[in-house]
Design an enzyme around this catalytic site. Structure first.
Site, PDB file in Angstrom:
ATOM      1  N   LYS A  95       0.831  -1.216   0.000  1.00 31.24           N
ATOM      2  CA  LYS A  95       0.000   0.000   0.000  1.00 31.24           C
ATOM      3  C   LYS A  95       0.863   1.262   0.000  1.00 31.24           C
ATOM      4  CE  LYS A  95      -2.351  -0.677   3.799  1.00 31.24           C
ATOM      5  NZ  LYS A  95      -1.976  -2.011   4.282  1.00 31.24           N
ATOM      6  N   ARG A 111      -9.497   1.457   9.157  1.00 29.43           N
ATOM      7  CA  ARG A 111      -9.058   0.083   9.360  1.00 29.43           C
ATOM      8  C   ARG A 111     -10.064  -0.722  10.175  1.00 29.43           C
ATOM      9  NH1 ARG A 111      -3.334   0.524   8.797  1.00 29.43           N
ATOM     10  NH2 ARG A 111      -2.160  -1.362   9.177  1.00 29.43           N
ATOM     11  N   ARG A 157      11.693  -8.398   5.345  1.00 30.82           N
ATOM     12  CA  ARG A 157      11.880  -6.967   5.100  1.00 30.82           C
ATOM     13  C   ARG A 157      12.848  -6.331   6.101  1.00 30.82           C
ATOM     14  NH1 ARG A 157       6.609  -3.275   4.429  1.00 30.82           N
ATOM     15  NH2 ARG A 157       6.381  -3.495   6.674  1.00 30.82           N
ATOM     16  N   ARG A 178      12.072  -3.769  11.419  1.00 31.59           N
ATOM     17  CA  ARG A 178      11.066  -3.061  12.211  1.00 31.59           C
ATOM     18  C   ARG A 178      10.521  -3.980  13.298  1.00 31.59           C
ATOM     19  NH1 ARG A 178       6.650  -0.439   8.139  1.00 31.59           N
ATOM     20  NH2 ARG A 178       5.236  -1.397   9.620  1.00 31.59           N
ATOM     21  N   ARG A 212      -0.610  -9.400  12.945  1.00 32.48           N
ATOM     22  CA  ARG A 212      -1.155  -8.317  12.116  1.00 32.48           C
ATOM     23  C   ARG A 212      -2.127  -8.863  11.070  1.00 32.48           C
ATOM     24  NH1 ARG A 212       4.200  -5.511  10.298  1.00 32.48           N
ATOM     25  NH2 ARG A 212       2.938  -4.112   9.052  1.00 32.48           N
TER      26      ARG A 212
HETATM   27  P1  ADP Z   1       0.734  -2.292   7.571  1.00 26.79           P
HETATM   28  O1  ADP Z   1      -0.385  -1.867   6.673  1.00 26.79           O
HETATM   29  O2  ADP Z   1       1.888  -2.813   6.802  1.00 26.79           O
HETATM   30  O3  ADP Z   1       0.296  -3.188   8.680  1.00 26.79           O
HETATM   31  P2  ADP Z   1       0.966   0.473   8.634  1.00 26.79           P
HETATM   32  O4  ADP Z   1       2.215   1.228   8.475  1.00 26.79           O
HETATM   33  O5  ADP Z   1      -0.225   0.937   7.862  1.00 26.79           O
HETATM   34  O6  ADP Z   1       1.367  -1.043   8.321  1.00 26.79           O
HETATM   35  O7  ADP Z   1       0.552   0.443  10.181  1.00 26.79           O
HETATM   36  C1  ADP Z   1       1.452   0.078  11.189  1.00 26.79           C
HETATM   37  C2  ADP Z   1       0.731  -0.016  12.541  1.00 26.79           C
HETATM   38  O8  ADP Z   1       0.193   1.289  12.895  1.00 26.79           O
HETATM   39  C3  ADP Z   1      -0.488  -0.922  12.590  1.00 26.79           C
HETATM   40  O9  ADP Z   1      -0.121  -2.263  12.825  1.00 26.79           O
HETATM   41  C4  ADP Z   1      -1.286  -0.311  13.738  1.00 26.79           C
HETATM   42  O10 ADP Z   1      -0.767  -0.667  14.992  1.00 26.79           O
HETATM   43  C5  ADP Z   1      -1.062   1.162  13.560  1.00 26.79           C
HETATM   44  N1  ADP Z   1      -2.120   1.798  12.718  1.00 26.79           N
HETATM   45  C6  ADP Z   1      -1.948   2.364  11.497  1.00 26.79           C
HETATM   46  N2  ADP Z   1      -3.118   2.829  11.010  1.00 26.79           N
HETATM   47  C7  ADP Z   1      -4.068   2.536  11.945  1.00 26.79           C
HETATM   48  C8  ADP Z   1      -5.472   2.745  12.028  1.00 26.79           C
HETATM   49  N3  ADP Z   1      -6.164   3.343  11.050  1.00 26.79           N
HETATM   50  N4  ADP Z   1      -6.107   2.301  13.144  1.00 26.79           N
HETATM   51  C9  ADP Z   1      -5.436   1.704  14.138  1.00 26.79           C
HETATM   52  N5  ADP Z   1      -4.120   1.469  14.122  1.00 26.79           N
HETATM   53  C10 ADP Z   1      -3.430   1.877  13.041  1.00 26.79           C
END
Ligand code: ADP
Ligand code: ZN
Length: 215
Positions: A14, A89, A128, A161, A172
């Site tokens: 994404k 989300r 990664r 990370r 996740r």
């Molecule tokens: P990915 O899509 O690869 O899991 P992101 O960088 O989008 O990674 O998100 C990393 C972390 O940030 C998530 O696992 C969550 O803990 C938090 N996060 C990001 N966006 C949201 C959201 N909209 N609601 C709740 N937690 C979020």
């Protein structure tokens, strides 16, 4: 002008697509993950709270997310569109977003759902690595740095990370299935969702996205 949401499991790319889309259509790229990571790095109160959840692969509580995003959408640069990456989300976040947009008299143009095979995505994420200094991405199998642990570009430390370890990545995915997948049905009803396969190179995926968006 586009008002877009990018949806998809962890590791579907994404972030990579978001950067390309934002550049092509000249709209701000709003990544909640990036905003949280920045806050964690800077040690802000929000960052301290978010880190607990992020390191376990859990979602940050809705309360902390919704206001952050709606405040960001109030900024002047979102007048001509925006790209939300990683938000909403949960169905709760999506409902809050809808309420916000309705009050403003605007609507989403498209929700882009990027999907992929879970095992492939898992492999991608567990391998990664990223440069701590410049953010350059690596992969232990597919794209290792020339010298182990050292960035080709800037010599910085290449690390994993905290939320890319196997245990956290598996969590996740579960969180995605339970809390985020229901959004696909939610947006399906609003009939503005498009489905894109994440298999193939980033350029191939990008080509299919713009062919649907047009221009
Ligand atoms: P990915 O899509 O690869 O899991 P992101 O960088 O989008 O990674 O998100 C990393 C972390 O940030 C998530 O696992 C969550 O803990 C938090 N996060 C990001 N966006 C949201 C959201 N909209 N609601 C709740 N937690 C979020
Ligand atoms: Zn570097």
């Amino acid at each position: 002008m586009f008002r877009l949401v990018l949806l998809g499991p962890p590791g579907a790319g994404k972030g990579t697509q978001a950067v390309k889309i934002a550049e092509k259509y000249q709209i701000p790229h709003i990544s909640t993950g990036d905003i949280f990571r920045k806050n964690v790095k800077e040690g802000t109160p929000l960052g301290k709270k978010a880190k607990e959840y992020m390191d376990k692969g859990e979602l940050v509580p809705d309360k902390l997310v919704v206001e952050l995003v709606t405040d960001r959408l109030d900024a002047a640069d979102c007048k001509n569109g925006f790209l939300l990456d990683g938000f909403p989300r949960t169905v709760f976040q999506a409902e809050k977003l809808d309420q916000y947009l309705e009050v403003k008299g605007i609507a989403l143009d498209k929700v882009i759902d990027i999907s992929g095979d879970e095992e492939v995505l898992l492999e991608r994420m567990i391998g990664r690595r990223v440069c701590r200094a410049c953010g350059a991405p690596y992969h232990i199998k597919n794209m290792p740095p020339k010298e182990e642990g050292i960035c080709d570009i800037c010599g910085g430390e290449v690390y994993q990370r905290a939320d890319d370890t196997e245990e956290t990545v598996r969590n996740r995915f579960q969180v995605y299935q339970k809390q985020t997948m229901p959004l696909i049905a939610y947006y399906e009803k609003l009939a503005n969702i498009i489905h894109i396969q994440s298999a193939g190179s980033p350029d191939t995926v990008f080509a299919s996205i713009i062919s649907v968006l047009g221009v």
